[in-house]
Design a protein around this motif. Structure first.
Motif, PDB file in Angstrom:
ATOM      1  N   LEU A 199      10.534   1.475 -51.597  1.00 39.65           N
ATOM      2  CA  LEU A 199      10.735   0.297 -52.430  1.00 39.65           C
ATOM      3  C   LEU A 199      11.276  -0.898 -51.647  1.00 39.65           C
ATOM      4  CD1 LEU A 199      12.231   1.985 -55.594  1.00 39.65           C
ATOM      5  CD2 LEU A 199      10.107   0.708 -55.496  1.00 39.65           C
ATOM      6  N   SER A 200      11.964  -0.626 -50.559  1.00 37.49           N
ATOM      7  CA  SER A 200      12.595  -1.707 -49.802  1.00 37.49           C
ATOM      8  C   SER A 200      11.922  -2.005 -48.476  1.00 37.49           C
ATOM      9  CB  SER A 200      14.062  -1.359 -49.536  1.00 37.49           C
ATOM     10  OG  SER A 200      14.146  -0.212 -48.694  1.00 37.49           O
ATOM     11  N   ALA A 201      11.111  -1.062 -47.964  1.00 38.57           N
ATOM     12  CA  ALA A 201      10.505  -1.183 -46.631  1.00 38.57           C
ATOM     13  C   ALA A 201      11.575  -1.306 -45.550  1.00 38.57           C
ATOM     14  CB  ALA A 201       9.529  -2.358 -46.564  1.00 38.57           C
ATOM     15  N   GLN A 202      12.715  -0.672 -45.782  1.00 39.01           N
ATOM     16  CA  GLN A 202      13.824  -0.716 -44.835  1.00 39.01           C
ATOM     17  C   GLN A 202      13.786   0.475 -43.875  1.00 39.01           C
ATOM     18  OE1 GLN A 202      16.716  -2.714 -44.152  1.00 39.01           O
ATOM     19  NE2 GLN A 202      15.487  -4.300 -45.158  1.00 39.01           N
ATOM     20  N   ARG A 203      14.673   0.431 -42.885  1.00 41.85           N
ATOM     21  CA  ARG A 203      14.833   1.506 -41.924  1.00 41.85           C
ATOM     22  C   ARG A 203      15.752   2.600 -42.490  1.00 41.85           C
ATOM     23  NH1 ARG A 203      13.718  -0.007 -36.632  1.00 41.85           N
ATOM     24  NH2 ARG A 203      13.066  -2.174 -36.390  1.00 41.85           N
ATOM     25  N   CYS A 204      15.688   3.770 -41.880  1.00 41.77           N
ATOM     26  CA  CYS A 204      16.620   4.839 -42.246  1.00 41.77           C
ATOM     27  C   CYS A 204      18.059   4.406 -41.982  1.00 41.77           C
ATOM     28  CB  CYS A 204      16.305   6.113 -41.461  1.00 41.77           C
ATOM     29  SG  CYS A 204      14.825   6.995 -42.000  1.00 41.77           S
ATOM     30  N   GLN A 205      18.262   3.533 -40.991  1.00 40.37           N
ATOM     31  CA  GLN A 205      19.602   3.055 -40.678  1.00 40.37           C
ATOM     32  C   GLN A 205      20.255   2.416 -41.901  1.00 40.37           C
ATOM     33  OE1 GLN A 205      19.917  -0.714 -38.875  1.00 40.37           O
ATOM     34  NE2 GLN A 205      21.764  -0.260 -37.701  1.00 40.37           N
ATOM     35  N   THR A 206      19.496   1.603 -42.639  1.00 38.18           N
ATOM     36  CA  THR A 206      20.034   0.926 -43.816  1.00 38.18           C
ATOM     37  C   THR A 206      20.493   1.937 -44.853  1.00 38.18           C
ATOM     38  OG1 THR A 206      18.462  -0.872 -43.415  1.00 38.18           O
ATOM     39  CG2 THR A 206      19.552  -0.831 -45.559  1.00 38.18           C
ATOM     40  N   LEU A 207      19.655   2.921 -45.106  1.00 34.53           N
ATOM     41  CA  LEU A 207      19.973   3.969 -46.075  1.00 34.53           C
ATOM     42  C   LEU A 207      21.209   4.749 -45.640  1.00 34.53           C
ATOM     43  CD1 LEU A 207      19.161   5.635 -48.577  1.00 34.53           C
ATOM     44  CD2 LEU A 207      17.627   6.933 -47.099  1.00 34.53           C
ATOM     45  N   HIS A 208      21.289   5.061 -44.369  1.00 32.05           N
ATOM     46  CA  HIS A 208      22.393   5.839 -43.822  1.00 32.05           C
ATOM     47  C   HIS A 208      23.737   5.122 -43.979  1.00 32.05           C
ATOM     48  CE1 HIS A 208      24.944   6.683 -40.162  1.00 32.05           C
ATOM     49  NE2 HIS A 208      24.886   7.872 -40.717  1.00 32.05           N
ATOM     50  N   LEU A 209      23.715   3.793 -43.937  1.00 30.27           N
ATOM     51  CA  LEU A 209      24.959   3.017 -43.971  1.00 30.27           C
ATOM     52  C   LEU A 209      25.484   2.756 -45.384  1.00 30.27           C
ATOM     53  CD1 LEU A 209      24.210   0.337 -41.223  1.00 30.27           C
ATOM     54  CD2 LEU A 209      25.831   2.247 -41.065  1.00 30.27           C
ATOM     55  N   ILE A 210      24.676   3.010 -46.406  1.00 32.42           N
ATOM     56  CA  ILE A 210      25.085   2.688 -47.774  1.00 32.42           C
ATOM     57  C   ILE A 210      26.298   3.525 -48.193  1.00 32.42           C
ATOM     58  CG2 ILE A 210      24.403   2.719 -50.207  1.00 32.42           C
ATOM     59  CD1 ILE A 210      21.533   2.219 -49.286  1.00 32.42           C
ATOM     60  N   CYS A 211      27.304   2.840 -48.717  1.00 32.89           N
ATOM     61  CA  CYS A 211      28.516   3.495 -49.230  1.00 32.89           C
ATOM     62  C   CYS A 211      28.585   3.325 -50.751  1.00 32.89           C
ATOM     63  CB  CYS A 211      29.763   2.892 -48.589  1.00 32.89           C
ATOM     64  SG  CYS A 211      29.859   3.121 -46.797  1.00 32.89           S
ATOM     65  N   LEU A 212      29.444   4.125 -51.377  1.00 27.74           N
ATOM     66  CA  LEU A 212      29.560   4.069 -52.832  1.00 27.74           C
ATOM     67  C   LEU A 212      29.984   2.686 -53.309  1.00 27.74           C
ATOM     68  CD1 LEU A 212      31.232   7.495 -53.707  1.00 27.74           C
ATOM     69  CD2 LEU A 212      28.802   6.917 -53.624  1.00 27.74           C
ATOM     70  N   GLU A 213      30.851   2.018 -52.539  1.00 29.97           N
ATOM     71  CA  GLU A 213      31.310   0.698 -52.966  1.00 29.97           C
ATOM     72  C   GLU A 213      30.230  -0.368 -52.825  1.00 29.97           C
ATOM     73  OE1 GLU A 213      33.265   1.351 -48.818  1.00 29.97           O
ATOM     74  OE2 GLU A 213      32.760   2.556 -50.589  1.00 29.97           O
ATOM     75  N   ASP A 214      29.122  -0.034 -52.176  1.00 30.73           N
ATOM     76  CA  ASP A 214      28.010  -0.977 -52.054  1.00 30.73           C
ATOM     77  C   ASP A 214      27.102  -0.955 -53.289  1.00 30.73           C
ATOM     78  OD1 ASP A 214      28.817  -1.562 -49.446  1.00 30.73           O
ATOM     79  OD2 ASP A 214      27.590   0.034 -48.598  1.00 30.73           O
ATOM     80  N   ILE A 215      27.357  -0.009 -54.191  1.00 30.36           N
ATOM     81  CA  ILE A 215      26.417   0.262 -55.290  1.00 30.36           C
ATOM     82  C   ILE A 215      26.953  -0.257 -56.621  1.00 30.36           C
ATOM     83  CG2 ILE A 215      25.241   2.082 -56.585  1.00 30.36           C
ATOM     84  CD1 ILE A 215      25.481   3.820 -54.051  1.00 30.36           C
ATOM     85  N   ASN A 216      26.085  -0.925 -57.346  1.00 30.99           N
ATOM     86  CA  ASN A 216      26.386  -1.349 -58.714  1.00 30.99           C
ATOM     87  C   ASN A 216      25.218  -0.904 -59.573  1.00 30.99           C
ATOM     88  OD1 ASN A 216      26.586  -2.948 -61.157  1.00 30.99           O
ATOM     89  ND2 ASN A 216      28.111  -4.181 -60.084  1.00 30.99           N
ATOM     90  N   ILE A 217      25.500  -0.068 -60.560  1.00 31.56           N
ATOM     91  CA  ILE A 217      24.410   0.544 -61.319  1.00 31.56           C
ATOM     92  C   ILE A 217      24.681   0.493 -62.817  1.00 31.56           C
ATOM     93  CG2 ILE A 217      25.429   2.855 -61.092  1.00 31.56           C
ATOM     94  CD1 ILE A 217      22.585   3.974 -60.923  1.00 31.56           C
ATOM     95  N   SER A 218      23.621   0.232 -63.584  1.00 24.70           N
ATOM     96  CA  SER A 218      23.671   0.278 -65.042  1.00 24.70           C
ATOM     97  C   SER A 218      22.438   1.058 -65.502  1.00 24.70           C
ATOM     98  CB  SER A 218      23.664  -1.137 -65.628  1.00 24.70           C
ATOM     99  OG  SER A 218      22.421  -1.772 -65.379  1.00 24.70           O
ATOM    100  N   ASP A 219      22.231   1.144 -66.795  1.00 20.97           N
ATOM    101  CA  ASP A 219      21.060   1.865 -67.304  1.00 20.97           C
ATOM    102  C   ASP A 219      19.758   1.175 -66.919  1.00 20.97           C
ATOM    103  OD1 ASP A 219      22.700   3.736 -68.459  1.00 20.97           O
ATOM    104  OD2 ASP A 219      22.694   2.785 -70.442  1.00 20.97           O
ATOM    105  N   GLU A 220      19.805  -0.114 -66.738  1.00 18.61           N
ATOM    106  CA  GLU A 220      18.592  -0.888 -66.532  1.00 18.61           C
ATOM    107  C   GLU A 220      18.370  -1.335 -65.086  1.00 18.61           C
ATOM    108  OE1 GLU A 220      16.423  -1.351 -68.929  1.00 18.61           O
ATOM    109  OE2 GLU A 220      17.702  -0.291 -70.367  1.00 18.61           O
ATOM    110  N   ARG A 221      19.411  -1.287 -64.280  1.00 27.41           N
ATOM    111  CA  ARG A 221      19.284  -1.927 -62.975  1.00 27.41           C
ATOM    112  C   ARG A 221      20.205  -1.298 -61.935  1.00 27.41           C
ATOM    113  NH1 ARG A 221      19.257  -8.331 -62.951  1.00 27.41           N
ATOM    114  NH2 ARG A 221      17.158  -7.825 -63.714  1.00 27.41           N
TER     115      ARG A 221
END
Length: 365
Positions: A199-221
């Motif tokens: 969905l993002s066309a990103q590198r594995c590096q980007t995925l590897h660096l994601i932390c919980l505080e980087d995430i904002n999630i709701s039912d729709e988005r």
């Protein structure tokens, strides 16, 4: 900009929108403010300890020395160290590695060539020597005509050809993910990883660096902030947040649903703030090499010759083929201009027919 566009053309099940700085509220995982410092450990080994000594001799403070050494990414320092070690060994007792003759540099590069080293690797060795001598002895060989001519000869006789002439069809993987239940944590982690990369066309590096505080999630988005130093990060240019809308037509292909399930199932297991954790005890953070993309590709039937990084070309090529604006693709993938995409990632998609193309268009609708 809409990831909907990015992946509209990836399968027709999701909708993602990026970038956006607005974030839904009311969820424990919040997007942090920008500007988080990424720590970089000191590298005192080999050549870089000599660089530090040369900087010290010039009156550069310890703090400034570290900042200068951090101008090279850790992966670059590791690559340079490999060839500088060989360079010192080659010069030992015969040549001055700090103020070498052009003929000595060419002899060393020729020595690497005779060992079957590739053009790109010899280019790294050349850069390492030039950077090292420029810092330690104020000798600049980077634009030497003879060395440049030698490198052109290496390319002509041992060209660095593209790894792939064509790229796999993402529908192969999406069909597999849509038909397979999330019965194990391993598969769920692999599905989440694959959906994010496509969905993002990103590198594995980007995925590897994601932390919980980087995430904002709701039912729709789902919004994922990128408050980390990426390979594509440059002064004045950083990756914008990723915004994914839910895909209600098929929850098995909805990254919002998949990440919600993953967070719930790992809540009592994790001992790290990294998003992706090991599926076995003690459930710590995983390395880039552990991310389960190759497993999903293999189980979906993608040919084993394709590496995990090929997801970047697969996602961007199919979306470009379906008419997604080039600027949208460039911004999502983090490239500075269209030349990078055209040169390295824009590939014809294998086994593509009218049916699969229609399926990809449907995903965005």
């Amino acid at each position: 900009m809409a990831c909907t566009d990015m992946v509209a053309d990836i399968n027709t099940t999701y909708c993602c929108t990026m970038p956006s700085t607005s974030a839904p509220s009311g969820h424990p995982y919040v997007v942090p403010s920008t500007g988080k410092e990424t720590p970089i450990k000191k590298d005192e080994a080999g050549a870089f300890s000599l660089i530090r000594k040369a900087l010290e001799d010039r009156g550069i403070s310890n703090e400034a020395q570290q900042i200068i050494i951090n101008s090279w990414r850790r992966t670059t320092r590791k690559q340079y160290q490999t060839y500088l070690k060989q360079w010192f060994h080659f010069c030992e007792g015969k040549h001055d590695p700090f103020k070498p003759l052009v003929a000595t540099v060419i002899a060393f590069l020729s020595h690497l060539y005779s060992k079957g080293i590739t053009y790109s690797a010899i280019g790294i060795a050349r850069s390492a020597i030039c950077e090292f001598d420029k810092i330690t002895s104020n000798v600049d060989l980077s634009n030497n005509n003879l060395i440049s001519r030698f490198m052109k000869g290496v390319f002509n006789t041992r060209p660095a050809l593209p790894r792939y002439k064509e790229i796999w069809d993402v529908r192969t993987v999406l069909d597999f993910l849509s038909k397979t239940e999330n019965d194990t944590l391993l598969f769920l982690a692999g599905k989440l990883s694959m959906l994010f990369l496509l969905l993002s066309a990103q590198r594995c590096q980007t995925l590897h660096l994601i932390c919980l505080e980087d995430i904002n999630i709701s039912d729709e988005r789902l919004i994922i902030n990128t408050s980390h130093l990426l390979k594509t990060s440059k002064p004045g240019r950083h990756q914008t947040p990723f915004l994914f809308d839910s895909f209600k037509s098929d929850k098995r292909l909805c990254i919002v649903s998949v990440i919600s399930e993953y967070l719930q199932r790992t809540k009592d297991l994790r001992n790290t703030n990294k998003l992706l954790i090991s599926t076995v005890k003690p459930h710590g953070a995983v390395s880039k090499q552990t991310i389960w993309i190759k497993l999903i590709m293999h189980r979906a039937g993608v040919h084993k010759s394709f590496k995990p990084h090929s997801t970047r070309a697969a996602a961007s090529s199919i979306t470009h083929m379906r008419g997604v604006p080039l600027q949208t693709i460039i911004e999502s993938a983090g490239w500075s201009n269209a030349k990078t995409f055209a040169k390295y990632y824009d590939k014809p998609v294998s086994n593509t027919n009218g049916k699969s193309m229609q399926a990809i268009i449907d995903i965005a609708n």
